[in-house]
Design a protein around this motif. Structure first.
Motif, PDB file in Angstrom:
ATOM      1  N   MET A   1       0.842  -1.166   0.000  1.00 23.88           N
ATOM      2  CA  MET A   1       0.000   0.000   0.000  1.00 23.88           C
ATOM      3  C   MET A   1       0.891   1.233   0.000  1.00 23.88           C
ATOM      4  SD  MET A   1      -1.768   2.675   1.782  1.00 23.88           S
ATOM      5  CE  MET A   1      -0.567   2.698   3.025  1.00 23.88           C
ATOM      6  N   ASN A   2       0.635   2.136  -0.920  1.00 27.46           N
ATOM      7  CA  ASN A   2       1.366   3.407  -0.987  1.00 27.46           C
ATOM      8  C   ASN A   2       0.377   4.553  -0.871  1.00 27.46           C
ATOM      9  OD1 ASN A   2       4.001   2.365  -1.458  1.00 27.46           O
ATOM     10  ND2 ASN A   2       3.351   1.849  -3.529  1.00 27.46           N
ATOM     11  N   LEU A   3       0.804   5.611  -0.209  1.00 26.56           N
ATOM     12  CA  LEU A   3      -0.053   6.761   0.022  1.00 26.56           C
ATOM     13  C   LEU A   3       0.818   7.999   0.106  1.00 26.56           C
ATOM     14  CD1 LEU A   3      -2.695   8.163   1.314  1.00 26.56           C
ATOM     15  CD2 LEU A   3      -1.738   7.433   3.474  1.00 26.56           C
ATOM     16  N   SER A   4       0.351   9.096  -0.459  1.00 26.39           N
ATOM     17  CA  SER A   4       1.076  10.358  -0.281  1.00 26.39           C
ATOM     18  C   SER A   4       0.067  11.474  -0.071  1.00 26.39           C
ATOM     19  CB  SER A   4       1.972  10.651  -1.491  1.00 26.39           C
ATOM     20  OG  SER A   4       1.200  10.783  -2.647  1.00 26.39           O
ATOM     21  N   ASP A   5       0.482  12.483   0.688  1.00 22.03           N
ATOM     22  CA  ASP A   5      -0.400  13.607   1.004  1.00 22.03           C
ATOM     23  C   ASP A   5       0.455  14.740   1.560  1.00 22.03           C
ATOM     24  OD1 ASP A   5      -2.711  15.091   1.287  1.00 22.03           O
ATOM     25  OD2 ASP A   5      -3.661  13.722   2.713  1.00 22.03           O
ATOM     26  N   THR A   6      -0.178  15.852   1.879  1.00 18.73           N
ATOM     27  CA  THR A   6       0.505  16.980   2.497  1.00 18.73           C
ATOM     28  C   THR A   6      -0.335  17.512   3.654  1.00 18.73           C
ATOM     29  OG1 THR A   6      -0.526  18.615   1.040  1.00 18.73           O
ATOM     30  CG2 THR A   6       1.578  17.711   0.321  1.00 18.73           C
ATOM     31  N   LYS A   7       0.333  18.156   4.592  1.00 17.93           N
ATOM     32  CA  LYS A   7      -0.320  18.845   5.713  1.00 17.93           C
ATOM     33  C   LYS A   7       0.366  20.195   5.867  1.00 17.93           C
ATOM     34  CE  LYS A   7      -2.914  15.465   7.364  1.00 17.93           C
ATOM     35  NZ  LYS A   7      -4.353  15.485   7.232  1.00 17.93           N
ATOM     36  N   THR A   8      -0.419  21.241   6.085  1.00 22.08           N
ATOM     37  CA  THR A   8       0.136  22.558   6.368  1.00 22.08           C
ATOM     38  C   THR A   8       0.150  22.739   7.878  1.00 22.08           C
ATOM     39  OG1 THR A   8      -0.692  23.435   4.287  1.00 22.08           O
ATOM     40  CG2 THR A   8      -0.126  25.039   5.988  1.00 22.08           C
ATOM     41  N   ILE A   9       1.328  23.032   8.409  1.00 23.65           N
ATOM     42  CA  ILE A   9       1.504  23.146   9.861  1.00 23.65           C
ATOM     43  C   ILE A   9       1.848  24.589  10.206  1.00 23.65           C
ATOM     44  CG2 ILE A   9       2.835  22.322  11.843  1.00 23.65           C
ATOM     45  CD1 ILE A   9       3.245  19.708  10.264  1.00 23.65           C
ATOM     46  N   ASN A  10       1.165  25.130  11.198  1.00 28.98           N
ATOM     47  CA  ASN A  10       1.371  26.517  11.633  1.00 28.98           C
ATOM     48  C   ASN A  10       2.596  26.616  12.528  1.00 28.98           C
ATOM     49  OD1 ASN A  10      -0.950  27.498  10.302  1.00 28.98           O
ATOM     50  ND2 ASN A  10      -2.219  26.716  11.953  1.00 28.98           N
ATOM     51  N   ALA A  11       3.750  26.311  11.966  1.00 32.35           N
ATOM     52  CA  ALA A  11       5.019  26.392  12.699  1.00 32.35           C
ATOM     53  C   ALA A  11       6.138  26.447  11.668  1.00 32.35           C
ATOM     54  CB  ALA A  11       5.198  25.179  13.609  1.00 32.35           C
ATOM     55  N   ASP A  12       7.280  27.007  12.090  1.00 31.99           N
ATOM     56  CA  ASP A  12       8.417  27.078  11.174  1.00 31.99           C
ATOM     57  C   ASP A  12       9.014  25.687  10.963  1.00 31.99           C
ATOM     58  OD1 ASP A  12      11.063  26.868  12.973  1.00 31.99           O
ATOM     59  OD2 ASP A  12       9.503  27.965  14.073  1.00 31.99           O
ATOM     60  N   ARG A  13       9.790  25.548   9.911  1.00 33.64           N
ATOM     61  CA  ARG A  13      10.344  24.258   9.503  1.00 33.64           C
ATOM     62  C   ARG A  13      11.233  23.634  10.575  1.00 33.64           C
ATOM     63  NH1 ARG A  13      13.326  23.416   3.738  1.00 33.64           N
ATOM     64  NH2 ARG A  13      14.774  24.858   4.690  1.00 33.64           N
ATOM     65  N   GLU A  14      12.029  24.430  11.265  1.00 35.95           N
ATOM     66  CA  GLU A  14      12.921  23.911  12.307  1.00 35.95           C
ATOM     67  C   GLU A  14      12.115  23.307  13.467  1.00 35.95           C
ATOM     68  OE1 GLU A  14      16.268  22.555  13.608  1.00 35.95           O
ATOM     69  OE2 GLU A  14      16.414  23.889  11.885  1.00 35.95           O
ATOM     70  N   GLY A 115       1.032 -12.479   8.067  1.00 31.38           N
ATOM     71  CA  GLY A 115       0.372 -13.290   9.085  1.00 31.38           C
ATOM     72  C   GLY A 115      -1.135 -13.192   8.971  1.00 31.38           C
ATOM     73  N   LYS A 116      -1.839 -13.338  10.101  1.00 34.94           N
ATOM     74  CA  LYS A 116      -3.307 -13.273  10.108  1.00 34.94           C
ATOM     75  C   LYS A 116      -3.820 -11.978   9.492  1.00 34.94           C
ATOM     76  CE  LYS A 116      -5.240 -15.924  13.872  1.00 34.94           C
ATOM     77  NZ  LYS A 116      -5.765 -15.895  15.215  1.00 34.94           N
ATOM     78  N   LEU A 117      -3.101 -10.893   9.754  1.00 35.43           N
ATOM     79  CA  LEU A 117      -3.534  -9.599   9.217  1.00 35.43           C
ATOM     80  C   LEU A 117      -3.621  -9.629   7.700  1.00 35.43           C
ATOM     81  CD1 LEU A 117      -1.481  -7.121  11.415  1.00 35.43           C
ATOM     82  CD2 LEU A 117      -3.936  -7.535  11.493  1.00 35.43           C
ATOM     83  N   ALA A 118      -2.670 -10.282   7.049  1.00 33.58           N
ATOM     84  CA  ALA A 118      -2.656 -10.317   5.587  1.00 33.58           C
ATOM     85  C   ALA A 118      -3.863 -11.073   5.041  1.00 33.58           C
ATOM     86  CB  ALA A 118      -1.359 -10.948   5.091  1.00 33.58           C
ATOM     87  N   GLN A 119      -4.435 -11.966   5.837  1.00 29.57           N
ATOM     88  CA  GLN A 119      -5.584 -12.750   5.391  1.00 29.57           C
ATOM     89  C   GLN A 119      -6.878 -11.939   5.371  1.00 29.57           C
ATOM     90  OE1 GLN A 119      -5.602 -16.082   8.063  1.00 29.57           O
ATOM     91  NE2 GLN A 119      -3.640 -16.857   7.324  1.00 29.57           N
ATOM     92  N   LEU A 120      -6.857 -10.749   5.940  1.00 29.49           N
ATOM     93  CA  LEU A 120      -8.065  -9.921   5.970  1.00 29.49           C
ATOM     94  C   LEU A 120      -8.416  -9.361   4.609  1.00 29.49           C
ATOM     95  CD1 LEU A 120      -7.461  -7.922   9.261  1.00 29.49           C
ATOM     96  CD2 LEU A 120      -9.050  -9.814   8.905  1.00 29.49           C
ATOM     97  N   GLY A 121      -7.457  -9.312   3.716  1.00 33.37           N
ATOM     98  CA  GLY A 121      -7.725  -8.787   2.384  1.00 33.37           C
ATOM     99  C   GLY A 121      -7.169  -7.391   2.220  1.00 33.37           C
ATOM    100  N   SER A 122      -6.765  -7.109   0.999  1.00 36.16           N
ATOM    101  CA  SER A 122      -6.078  -5.849   0.731  1.00 36.16           C
ATOM    102  C   SER A 122      -6.967  -4.628   0.940  1.00 36.16           C
ATOM    103  CB  SER A 122      -5.499  -5.838  -0.684  1.00 36.16           C
ATOM    104  OG  SER A 122      -6.530  -5.925  -1.633  1.00 36.16           O
ATOM    105  N   ARG A 123      -8.274  -4.750   0.711  1.00 40.16           N
ATOM    106  CA  ARG A 123      -9.141  -3.580   0.886  1.00 40.16           C
ATOM    107  C   ARG A 123      -9.186  -3.136   2.345  1.00 40.16           C
ATOM    108  NH1 ARG A 123     -14.867  -4.058  -1.803  1.00 40.16           N
ATOM    109  NH2 ARG A 123     -14.787  -5.744  -0.332  1.00 40.16           N
ATOM    110  N   ILE A 124      -9.314  -4.083   3.258  1.00 44.59           N
ATOM    111  CA  ILE A 124      -9.342  -3.756   4.694  1.00 44.59           C
ATOM    112  C   ILE A 124      -7.980  -3.223   5.128  1.00 44.59           C
ATOM    113  CG2 ILE A 124      -9.485  -4.736   7.021  1.00 44.59           C
ATOM    114  CD1 ILE A 124     -11.678  -6.589   5.960  1.00 44.59           C
ATOM    115  N   ILE A 125      -6.914  -3.908   4.721  1.00 41.02           N
ATOM    116  CA  ILE A 125      -5.558  -3.509   5.119  1.00 41.02           C
ATOM    117  C   ILE A 125      -5.216  -2.132   4.577  1.00 41.02           C
ATOM    118  CG2 ILE A 125      -3.105  -4.050   4.874  1.00 41.02           C
ATOM    119  CD1 ILE A 125      -4.682  -5.846   6.844  1.00 41.02           C
TER     120      ILE A 125
END
Length: 173
Positions: A1-14, A115-125
């Motif tokens: 599973m791959n995912l990308s997104d952005t968030k704007t944070i009210n603080a300086d980069r440091e 393991g057991k988690l993988a058996q739940l199916g890719s949509r749930i995971i």
């Protein structure tokens, strides 16, 4: 599973970069995190309790920070074992972009389970992994920069939060 997104944070980069290295911030932001200890240099040990579909498990695992380019980017990788439930591992490439007095946090997440988690199916995971990543980065956004103005526009706070919004900046100040 791959995912990308952005968030704007009210603080300086440091400030945002420093928060990514802080175990207290990470513990507060990881959904279901019971314990977090360690350091950015040696890595963190974590205990996380989660329910994925019908499977509830306590994951014990390690989180490593690498490719640190202060205050621009870093990579977070982790792996947890949940006993009979199986394992989860993944990582996030995080890039911080200065935008005036705010920071735009870009993230790309990859997650795998077995393991057991993988058996739940890719949509749930996949749905669970996306929810966890979104929750972590939304929690991080609030802990470091305070509430997201867009999210506040249509919603009233119903319950008193465990930690005040933007608490990391106030600690630093």
């Amino acid at each position: 599973m791959n995912l990308s997104d952005t968030k704007t944070i009210n603080a300086d980069r440091e400030t945002v970069f420093a928060a990514l290295l802080n175990p207290e911030v990470l513990k507060a932001c990881v959904p279901g995190c019971q314990e977090m200890s360690g350091s950015p240099e040696d890595g963190f040990e974590a205990t996380v309790v989660q329910k994925v579909g019908p499977v509830k498990a306590t994951f014990k695992g390690a989180v490593q920070l690498s490719d640190m380019n202060r205050p621009e980017s870093l990579t977070i990788t982790g792996e947890g074992k949940g006993g009979a439930a199986g394992f989860a591992k993944g990582g996030a490439n995080v890039r911080l972009e200065a935008d005036g007095d705010q920071t735009i946090l870009h993230y790309e997440v990859e997650a795998k389970v077995g393991g057991k988690l993988a058996q739940l199916g890719s949509r749930i995971i996949d749905g669970f992994a996306k929810k966890m990543a979104d929750q972590f980065f939304s929690n991080f956004q609030e802990a470091v920069g305070g509430p997201d103005e867009a999210a506040l526009a249509g919603a009233e706070a119903e319950a008193e939060p465990a930690k005040p919004k933007g608490w990391f900046q106030r600690l630093k100040g």
